[in-house]
Each structure stands twice: as C-alpha cells, then as structure tokens.
Design an enzyme around this catalytic site. Structure first.
Site, mmCIF file in Angstrom:
data_model
loop_
_atom_site.group_PDB
_atom_site.id
_atom_site.type_symbol
_atom_site.label_atom_id
_atom_site.label_comp_id
_atom_site.label_asym_id
_atom_site.label_seq_id
_atom_site.Cartn_x
_atom_site.Cartn_y
_atom_site.Cartn_z
ATOM 1 N N ARG A 1 -2.575 -5.204 -3.190
ATOM 2 C CA ARG A 1 -1.986 -4.477 -2.074
ATOM 3 C C ARG A 1 -2.676 -3.139 -1.853
ATOM 4 O O ARG A 1 -3.220 -2.545 -2.788
ATOM 5 C CB ARG A 1 -0.494 -4.252 -2.313
ATOM 6 C CG ARG A 1 0.335 -5.515 -2.215
ATOM 7 C CD ARG A 1 1.772 -5.256 -2.586
ATOM 8 N NE ARG A 1 1.924 -4.910 -4.005
ATOM 9 C CZ ARG A 1 3.101 -4.675 -4.563
ATOM 10 N NH1 ARG A 1 4.209 -4.722 -3.846
ATOM 11 N NH2 ARG A 1 3.160 -4.398 -5.859
ATOM 12 N N CYS B 1 11.948 -14.114 -7.691
ATOM 13 C CA CYS B 1 11.592 -12.701 -7.657
ATOM 14 C C CYS B 1 12.850 -11.883 -7.354
ATOM 15 O O CYS B 1 13.936 -12.427 -7.199
ATOM 16 C CB CYS B 1 10.512 -12.441 -6.607
ATOM 17 S SG CYS B 1 11.030 -12.838 -4.916
ATOM 18 N N ARG C 1 11.308 3.556 1.422
ATOM 19 C CA ARG C 1 11.013 2.383 0.611
ATOM 20 C C ARG C 1 9.809 1.662 1.208
ATOM 21 O O ARG C 1 9.766 1.407 2.421
ATOM 22 C CB ARG C 1 12.224 1.442 0.591
ATOM 23 C CG ARG C 1 11.966 0.045 0.025
ATOM 24 C CD ARG C 1 11.742 0.057 -1.443
ATOM 25 N NE ARG C 1 11.417 -1.294 -1.945
ATOM 26 C CZ ARG C 1 10.909 -1.534 -3.143
ATOM 27 N NH1 ARG C 1 10.655 -0.544 -3.981
ATOM 28 N NH2 ARG C 1 10.635 -2.772 -3.524
ATOM 29 N N LEU C 2 8.792 1.362 0.393
ATOM 30 C CA LEU C 2 7.678 0.509 0.813
ATOM 31 C C LEU C 2 7.977 -0.899 0.318
ATOM 32 O O LEU C 2 8.074 -1.131 -0.893
ATOM 33 C CB LEU C 2 6.353 0.998 0.219
ATOM 34 C CG LEU C 2 5.979 2.467 0.385
ATOM 35 C CD1 LEU C 2 4.575 2.711 -0.154
ATOM 36 C CD2 LEU C 2 6.089 2.902 1.833
ATOM 37 N N HIS C 3 8.111 -1.843 1.239
ATOM 38 C CA HIS C 3 8.477 -3.205 0.870
ATOM 39 C C HIS C 3 7.444 -4.172 1.427
ATOM 40 O O HIS C 3 7.257 -4.269 2.645
ATOM 41 C CB HIS C 3 9.864 -3.554 1.423
ATOM 42 C CG HIS C 3 10.379 -4.876 0.943
ATOM 43 N ND1 HIS C 3 11.143 -5.010 -0.202
ATOM 44 C CD2 HIS C 3 10.226 -6.130 1.446
ATOM 45 C CE1 HIS C 3 11.445 -6.289 -0.382
ATOM 46 N NE2 HIS C 3 10.900 -6.990 0.601
ATOM 47 N N SER C 4 6.748 -4.865 0.538
ATOM 48 C CA SER C 4 5.781 -5.876 0.973
ATOM 49 C C SER C 4 6.517 -7.160 1.315
ATOM 50 O O SER C 4 7.393 -7.601 0.555
ATOM 51 C CB SER C 4 4.754 -6.136 -0.131
ATOM 52 O OG SER C 4 4.033 -4.959 -0.425
ATOM 53 N N GLU C 5 6.174 -7.749 2.448
ATOM 54 C CA GLU C 5 6.888 -8.935 2.912
ATOM 55 C C GLU C 5 6.891 -10.027 1.844
ATOM 56 O O GLU C 5 5.931 -10.198 1.096
ATOM 57 C CB GLU C 5 6.253 -9.473 4.194
ATOM 58 C CG GLU C 5 4.857 -10.041 4.010
ATOM 59 C CD GLU C 5 4.273 -10.575 5.304
ATOM 60 O OE1 GLU C 5 5.028 -10.723 6.283
ATOM 61 O OE2 GLU C 5 3.061 -10.837 5.336
ATOM 62 N N ASP D 1 -2.875 -7.153 -8.581
ATOM 63 C CA ASP D 1 -2.186 -6.620 -7.403
ATOM 64 C C ASP D 1 -3.239 -6.164 -6.409
ATOM 65 O O ASP D 1 -4.013 -5.249 -6.700
ATOM 66 C CB ASP D 1 -1.285 -5.450 -7.809
ATOM 67 C CG ASP D 1 -0.356 -4.988 -6.693
ATOM 68 O OD1 ASP D 1 -0.633 -5.315 -5.521
ATOM 69 O OD2 ASP D 1 0.627 -4.287 -6.987
#
Length: 396
Positions: free
Chosen positions: A330, A267, A251-255, A328
């Site tokens: 990122r 969110c 899983r890639l999770h942005s803080e 976005d």
C-alpha cells in the site's frame, strides 16, 4: 509526465491484462517486448522470439526468486513500498530467470505461479539461472507493469539484439516507435512507468460529492476523488463538520470487498470500517478515507490467491511474499493528497499500524496523535491478528 505518457502506460496495462505483447523502450533508446506470465498464451514465447530475434526470459520479483531459492535475502524495505513519495520504489527489485535452450510458457507459468510450482528448490528446471535486473531495465519495467495491472508480478521479456549483431533488426530498433507500429504493439517508456503511480496520485481531483446520511451519523458527505488515468476512485467520508484549524480525527481504510461488503470473518476490516464510522460520529466529526487498494495493494484476485496459500498453512505475510509481492504494497500519498485538498493538514490518526503514521508524516501530513483502533478476534481471524502484531508490528 505529459498526458501522452500517461495514456501510453494506461494502455500498456490494459494490453497486459488482455494477454497482449507490449513494447518497452529504455533511456538508451533500446527496445524489447514483454507479456504478462498470468495472461500468456502458449505460443507467446515463440512470438516474442519472432518479434525480437532475441531469447525470451522470465522475470520475477526478487521476493519470488527468494521463495524459489534463487536469491539471497536482503533487509526488507519499509512496508508500503520503501519510498516516501508513494512510488512503486525498487523494493526487492526484479530478477531474470533463464536456462539453456530457454524456458517454455508452461515452465514460466510454474515458476511464477505458486499454485503450480512446488517450493522445493530441488525441483526447479535443470540449469535454471537467475540474474539481477537493473532498475529502469526492460525486465524490471515489465514486472512493475504487471504489478500496476494487479496481475501476478512476473513477465516474459525479450530484447532486440544490439546493433552489432542484429542486422536488419537493429535498423528497426533505432526507432522504437516505428518498430512497435510495424508490429502493431503498444509502446511504453520505462521512465514513464517509473513515474506513473506518483504522477497519477498527484492528479487526483474531486469529481463528485453528496450528502449521504449513515446509520448513527446522518450528517455525512462522501467526496469522490478520481486520478487522471481514470482509475478507481478514492473516497473521503466526512462526518460532521471537522474544524480544519484543529487536528482532525481520521481513519485510513483500505477497501476490502470480502470484509467490508460480505462480512468475511477472515479479517477485521469490516469491524474496523463500521467501528471507525461509529467512533468518529461519537466524537462529533472526522474523516474516513476509503482507499482503493484492496488486499494491501495487491488487488482482490491476488488476495484470493493469498487466501488459498494461507489455507495451506502460511500466514498473511508469507502468502503475499510467495506470490512475489512485498508483505504490504500500500501507498499513502493518495490519502495525503485527499487530506490536503479537503483542507486538513493535521490529523489524529485512528490506527494500530505504525507504518501508516510514518508514511502519512513523510507525505506531509502532521500526525499529532495515534488513536488506538482495536477489535476482538472472532475465532476465524485469530492467526491473522497475531501475524499483524508479531510480524507487522501492529500495536494492540
């Protein structure tokens, strides 16, 4: 990119955040000065005039110029940044705004800050013009510096006049370092700013790791990766003992400070974080990468500004664009680099975002499967989730 260049960019970012003027040198050896609009003091325009002898102008992203009605729409670049290597990319570019007699600091603030300026084109300052800023120019570089510093993506810039017209000033411009030193300014090269983000990511190194038992997943280690510029660390949460010979559940999770830590209902980030850890634990092993790119890459302060815009009736995509950012911003090169260093070349990616699949694959990680990662709305984030699906293509 050598260490001196990295330090120069890093120091320039800190100077902009303090409201200081920085000097920018382009490939042709010419030099100018810039200050962040967000941090600018009221006398900054006059100081730029005095320093350079040139005429200050406001530079904003093309996105912001479009919002103000000063630029035509163009096809949107890919989410993230439009590039395959994790660099800032040109995206929608930058535009220089000016008017006869120049812009005051107050006018520059109003044009760059959506909370100060009405969006109606008819209320722009009289005589305002907009011109494209070429990639690699001092104007475009100043905006990129502001973005990297997680400030509003806008700057006031002024150039030293060309040699034919500048007299004594042209002599100073012949040696950018001497001119910057004479005026006690930090000097940064435009080419180094363009290379900065990719270089910094490629210098990520493991600086610490430890066993951290989690609720429902006691066999967990956290690995911290730090970039060469000393910026925020990215974290790899490794649950169980993943087999590097097999695609790893990832899983890639942005803080998200508001969602992850405070439990914000605006969110679904907190649900996604805790749900991913639980699912990986249930599966037996896997990796969650906790990436330091708050607010889809625009930073916490700008995310709060976006929230205020959303409260006026705009959705999440519109809010970012009104601020002058892409929907976005990122990048996923840090994630790919961390996976490589951990020894995981292939993943089963837990995501609803097709752009994560594309970007991670472009960065050299094999994505062999998408694993759905969906949580129900809570009454506060219904519009947020709907925007993800309808405007960002998320798969629910």
């Amino acid at each position: 990119m050598d260490e001196a260049a990295v330090r120069a960019v890093d120091r320039a970012l800190a100077a902009l955040r303090r409201g200081e003027v920085v000097a920018i040198e382009t490939a042709d050896g010419t030099v100018g000065a810039a200050v962040s609009v967000e941090s600018v003091a009221l006398d900054a325009v006059e100081r730029l005039k005095a320093l350079t002898g040139g005429s200050p102008r406001l530079v904003v992203t093309r996105r912001r110029a479009m919002v103000l009605g000063l630029a035509d729409a163009r096809p949107a670049p890919a989410s993230g940044d439009g590039s395959s290597d994790g660099s800032l990319g040109e995206g929608f570019g930058a535009m220089a705004l000016d008017r006869p007699g120049g812009l005051s600091a107050d006018q520059a603030h109003a044009l760059a800050d959506p909370e100060q300026h009405p969006l109606a084109q008819g209320r722009l300052p009289a005589g305002l013009t907009a011109a494209e800023a070429c990639p690699g120019s001092r104007e475009a570089t100043a905006v990129d510096l502001a973005r990297l510093a997680r400030l509003l993506p806008a700057a006031i810039t002024a150039d030293l006049p060309p040699a034919a017209d500048a007299g004594a000033a042209s002599t100073a411009a012949a040696n950018a370092a001497e001119w910057a030193a004479e005026h006690d300014l930090l000097l940064v090269r435009a080419a180094d700013v363009a290379d900065y983000r990719v270089h910094v990511v490629r210098t990520l190194r493991l600086v610490a790791d430890a066993r951290v038992p989690l609720v429902g997943s006691e066999n967990t280690r956290i690995h911290a990766f730090r970039p060469a510029d000393g910026g925020p660390e990215h974290l790899a949460i490794v649950i169980g003992d993943p087999d590097p010979e097999q695609p790893v559940l990832t899983r890639l999770h942005s803080e998200c400070f508001t969602g992850d830590l405070l439990g914000s209902l605006r969110c679904d980030c907190g649900d996604q974080l805790r749900g991913a850890i639980a699912e990986i634990a249930r599966h037996g092993s896997g990796v969650l990468l906790y990436l330091a790119q708050e607010g889809r890459g625009i930073g916490l302060v700008n995310k709060l500004r976006a929230y205020r815009i959303q409260d006026s009736g705009f959705d999440t995509v519109d809010a970012n664009e009104i601020l002058g950012f892409e929907a976005d911003e990122r990048v996923y090169l840090p994630a790919a680099e961390m996976l490589r260093q951990l020894g995981f070349p292939a993943v089963r990616l837990m995501t609803n975002n097709p752009e994560k699949l594309r970007q991670l694959a472009r960065c050299g990680i094999a994505v062999v499967e998408r694993v759905a990662h969906v949580f129900p709305a809570n009454g506060h984030n219904d519009a947020y989730l709907r925007t993800k699906a309808e405007r960002s293509g998320h798969m629910f």
